[in-house]
Motif scaffolding. Sequence first.
Motif, PDB file in Angstrom:
ATOM      1  N   LEU A  84       0.832  -1.204   0.000  1.00 43.29           N
ATOM      2  CA  LEU A  84       0.000   0.000   0.000  1.00 43.29           C
ATOM      3  C   LEU A  84       0.867   1.256   0.000  1.00 43.29           C
ATOM      4  CD1 LEU A  84      -3.240   0.600   2.002  1.00 43.29           C
ATOM      5  CD2 LEU A  84      -1.512   2.376   1.878  1.00 43.29           C
ATOM      6  N   ALA A  85       1.926   1.241   0.818  1.00 42.29           N
ATOM      7  CA  ALA A  85       2.814   2.409   0.883  1.00 42.29           C
ATOM      8  C   ALA A  85       3.460   2.681  -0.470  1.00 42.29           C
ATOM      9  CB  ALA A  85       3.883   2.188   1.946  1.00 42.29           C
ATOM     10  N   LEU A  86       3.901   1.629  -1.130  1.00 37.01           N
ATOM     11  CA  LEU A  86       4.533   1.792  -2.440  1.00 37.01           C
ATOM     12  C   LEU A  86       3.513   2.260  -3.478  1.00 37.01           C
ATOM     13  CD1 LEU A  86       6.857  -1.358  -2.442  1.00 37.01           C
ATOM     14  CD2 LEU A  86       7.504   1.021  -1.992  1.00 37.01           C
ATOM     15  N   LYS A  87       2.261   1.776  -3.364  1.00 38.07           N
ATOM     16  CA  LYS A  87       1.197   2.228  -4.257  1.00 38.07           C
ATOM     17  C   LYS A  87       0.933   3.726  -4.077  1.00 38.07           C
ATOM     18  CE  LYS A  87      -0.569  -1.111  -6.811  1.00 38.07           C
ATOM     19  NZ  LYS A  87      -0.753  -0.980  -8.291  1.00 38.07           N
ATOM     20  N   ALA A  88       1.153   4.204  -2.850  1.00 36.32           N
ATOM     21  CA  ALA A  88       0.965   5.624  -2.562  1.00 36.32           C
ATOM     22  C   ALA A  88       2.195   6.440  -2.953  1.00 36.32           C
ATOM     23  CB  ALA A  88       0.667   5.820  -1.082  1.00 36.32           C
ATOM     24  N   SER A  89       3.179   5.786  -3.583  1.00 33.66           N
ATOM     25  CA  SER A  89       4.442   6.423  -3.994  1.00 33.66           C
ATOM     26  C   SER A  89       5.223   6.958  -2.800  1.00 33.66           C
ATOM     27  CB  SER A  89       4.169   7.559  -5.006  1.00 33.66           C
ATOM     28  OG  SER A  89       3.548   7.055  -6.170  1.00 33.66           O
ATOM     29  N   PHE A  90       5.089   6.280  -1.659  1.00 29.90           N
ATOM     30  CA  PHE A  90       5.865   6.673  -0.489  1.00 29.90           C
ATOM     31  C   PHE A  90       7.324   6.295  -0.727  1.00 29.90           C
ATOM     32  CE2 PHE A  90       7.440   6.919   3.783  1.00 29.90           C
ATOM     33  CZ  PHE A  90       6.653   7.888   4.381  1.00 29.90           C
ATOM     34  N   PRO A  91       8.284   7.180  -0.423  1.00 30.84           N
ATOM     35  CA  PRO A  91       9.693   6.881  -0.684  1.00 30.84           C
ATOM     36  C   PRO A  91      10.160   5.639   0.080  1.00 30.84           C
ATOM     37  CG  PRO A  91       9.385   9.214  -0.200  1.00 30.84           C
ATOM     38  CD  PRO A  91       8.091   8.537   0.127  1.00 30.84           C
ATOM     39  N   ALA A  92      10.607   4.631  -0.631  1.00 33.45           N
ATOM     40  CA  ALA A  92      10.977   3.360  -0.008  1.00 33.45           C
ATOM     41  C   ALA A  92      12.089   3.526   1.016  1.00 33.45           C
ATOM     42  CB  ALA A  92      11.393   2.354  -1.080  1.00 33.45           C
ATOM     43  N   GLU A  93      13.006   4.455   0.765  1.00 35.52           N
ATOM     44  CA  GLU A  93      14.129   4.637   1.683  1.00 35.52           C
ATOM     45  C   GLU A  93      13.686   5.173   3.042  1.00 35.52           C
ATOM     46  OE1 GLU A  93      13.842   8.426  -0.814  1.00 35.52           O
ATOM     47  OE2 GLU A  93      13.674   6.242  -1.135  1.00 35.52           O
ATOM     48  N   ARG A  94      12.448   5.644   3.141  1.00 29.44           N
ATOM     49  CA  ARG A  94      11.915   6.137   4.420  1.00 29.44           C
ATOM     50  C   ARG A  94      10.974   5.128   5.066  1.00 29.44           C
ATOM     51  NH1 ARG A  94       9.827  11.810   2.395  1.00 29.44           N
ATOM     52  NH2 ARG A  94       8.383  11.588   4.160  1.00 29.44           N
ATOM     53  N   ILE A  95      11.026   3.890   4.597  1.00 30.76           N
ATOM     54  CA  ILE A  95      10.186   2.824   5.138  1.00 30.76           C
ATOM     55  C   ILE A  95      11.032   1.847   5.944  1.00 30.76           C
ATOM     56  CG2 ILE A  95       8.673   0.886   4.578  1.00 30.76           C
ATOM     57  CD1 ILE A  95       7.848   2.352   2.047  1.00 30.76           C
ATOM     58  N   VAL A  96      10.508   1.442   7.087  1.00 26.91           N
ATOM     59  CA  VAL A  96      11.127   0.410   7.920  1.00 26.91           C
ATOM     60  C   VAL A  96      10.169  -0.770   7.988  1.00 26.91           C
ATOM     61  CG1 VAL A  96      11.896  -0.197  10.248  1.00 26.91           C
ATOM     62  CG2 VAL A  96      12.461   2.033   9.298  1.00 26.91           C
ATOM     63  N   LEU A  97      10.677  -1.985   7.700  1.00 30.72           N
ATOM     64  CA  LEU A  97       9.839  -3.184   7.739  1.00 30.72           C
ATOM     65  C   LEU A  97      10.057  -3.947   9.034  1.00 30.72           C
ATOM     66  CD1 LEU A  97       7.912  -5.255   6.397  1.00 30.72           C
ATOM     67  CD2 LEU A  97       9.962  -6.357   5.443  1.00 30.72           C
ATOM     68  N   HIS A  98       8.954  -4.156   9.773  1.00 33.70           N
ATOM     69  CA  HIS A  98       8.954  -4.963  10.989  1.00 33.70           C
ATOM     70  C   HIS A  98       8.222  -6.276  10.738  1.00 33.70           C
ATOM     71  CE1 HIS A  98      10.401  -2.071  14.064  1.00 33.70           C
ATOM     72  NE2 HIS A  98       9.951  -1.164  13.217  1.00 33.70           N
ATOM     73  N   GLY A  99       8.104  -7.080  11.787  1.00 26.05           N
ATOM     74  CA  GLY A  99       7.325  -8.311  11.719  1.00 26.05           C
ATOM     75  C   GLY A  99       8.049  -9.449  12.411  1.00 26.05           C
ATOM     76  N   ASN A 100       7.337 -10.198  13.252  1.00 33.02           N
ATOM     77  CA  ASN A 100       7.987 -11.275  13.989  1.00 33.02           C
ATOM     78  C   ASN A 100       8.099 -12.559  13.173  1.00 33.02           C
ATOM     79  OD1 ASN A 100       4.997 -11.587  14.410  1.00 33.02           O
ATOM     80  ND2 ASN A 100       5.652 -13.410  15.506  1.00 33.02           N
ATOM     81  N   ASN A 101       7.429 -12.631  12.015  1.00 33.22           N
ATOM     82  CA  ASN A 101       7.522 -13.816  11.161  1.00 33.22           C
ATOM     83  C   ASN A 101       7.345 -13.391   9.711  1.00 33.22           C
ATOM     84  OD1 ASN A 101       7.687 -16.548  10.378  1.00 33.22           O
ATOM     85  ND2 ASN A 101       5.473 -16.783  10.497  1.00 33.22           N
TER      86      ASN A 101
END
Length: 428
Positions: A84-101
């Motif tokens: 969704l963030a990428l669809k909104a053209s959010f800058p990837a370099e300002r994204i942090v990916l979390h998740g326990n699995n």
Amino acid sequence: MSNNLNLDGCDLVKLALKYGTPLYVFSQGMIERRCREIKEQFLNRHEGSHAYYASKAFLTLAMCQIIEKEGLGLDVVSGGELHLALKASFPAERIVLHGNNKLRQEIEMAVESGVGRIVVDWEGEIDIIDEVSKIKGQKTPILLRVTPEVKAMTHKYIQTGHRGSKFGIPLERIPYVVKKTISLSNVELKGFHFHLGSQIDDYRTYLEAVDVITKLMSDLREGLGYTTEELDIGGGFGIGNGEGSLTKPISYFTDPAMERIKARCLTFGLPLPSVAIEPGRWITGEAGITLYTVGAIKEIPGSCTYVSVDGGMADNIRPALYGARYRAEVANKMGRDKDKIVTVAGRCCESGDILIEDLPVPGDIEPGDILAVFNTGAYSYSMASNYNMLPKPAVVFVDKGEDILVVERETYDDLVVKQRGIRSALRV
């Protein structure tokens, strides 16, 4: 002159009539003001600092656009949120990916899109990131999520920093994991992350965790020669309940934390790392109001009066899930004496579908009235379900007297669009 409840110059009763109910309504101005407070009180005061909006609280294309415009980063916890963030053209370099699995395909998406950081939640994940990064010909920056063994004073379902948490790597395993990580060619260990829970009201909880992590940083530098460049102290900053408990400024949490980090680094002779925070609810929680239409009213002598609304646990699971408390007003009867105590019940086929207990309302509350439930901007829309085959509500942003539909209401047809029958498949 109307006595209806207003939000940012918009009559909420008229919005309910225009868009239908249940309806999520958000103050765009409040969201922007919270983002600007973070910039003024944290980012501008601490060189190299970062703030990532915890998108699990509330995420839409429009919300991504606001966060991007205000200059914050984005914390995502799944491939769906990242997509969704990428669809909104959010800058990837300002994204942090979390998740326990994290799934392998989620890691592949993150590496390929060039997200700023991946926060590693278990040891085996590092090998997957290294392998995927090698295939892509990249070197991926990562943080290790550490379990600091600090227990926040909040509901047990939203505590995440204690030893028994499903999140993070145990403290005693960190030296081994660091040694392994710095030997790999396609990952770059930038530092550490911790998160203590949600709806935390006392800054001292963060200081306890800072003490633990800075001691760890010192031990790693002495034992392995590893110097921490970045420290992410998570989010979970609480908001007020509107009943005497007020939302504290972001500086209430960040100022003491930064002072402690600086002092501890000075004591240990460590260079000061860049520090990041991840506010979610603090940005959007109070910005949201959910509107319902009152339906059945049942007065049970010797018990209570139930006021049922056209939504409930399908659009706000938090009261049923962990006893979250809300306040509300009858939006079309503002200013009247509240001489009746009721229990607000949802329409789902569950006895536990109770939104609010012991709510004071005007004595003439009746079917067709509009009930406005406050502080529903976090973890309502994002946790909404189709239980009982209920369509998810629409989402409207309001600002300076203007309203805009940012998420359409689901229809009954939407609920079955992915389904397939079996008659033709079984026909001989």
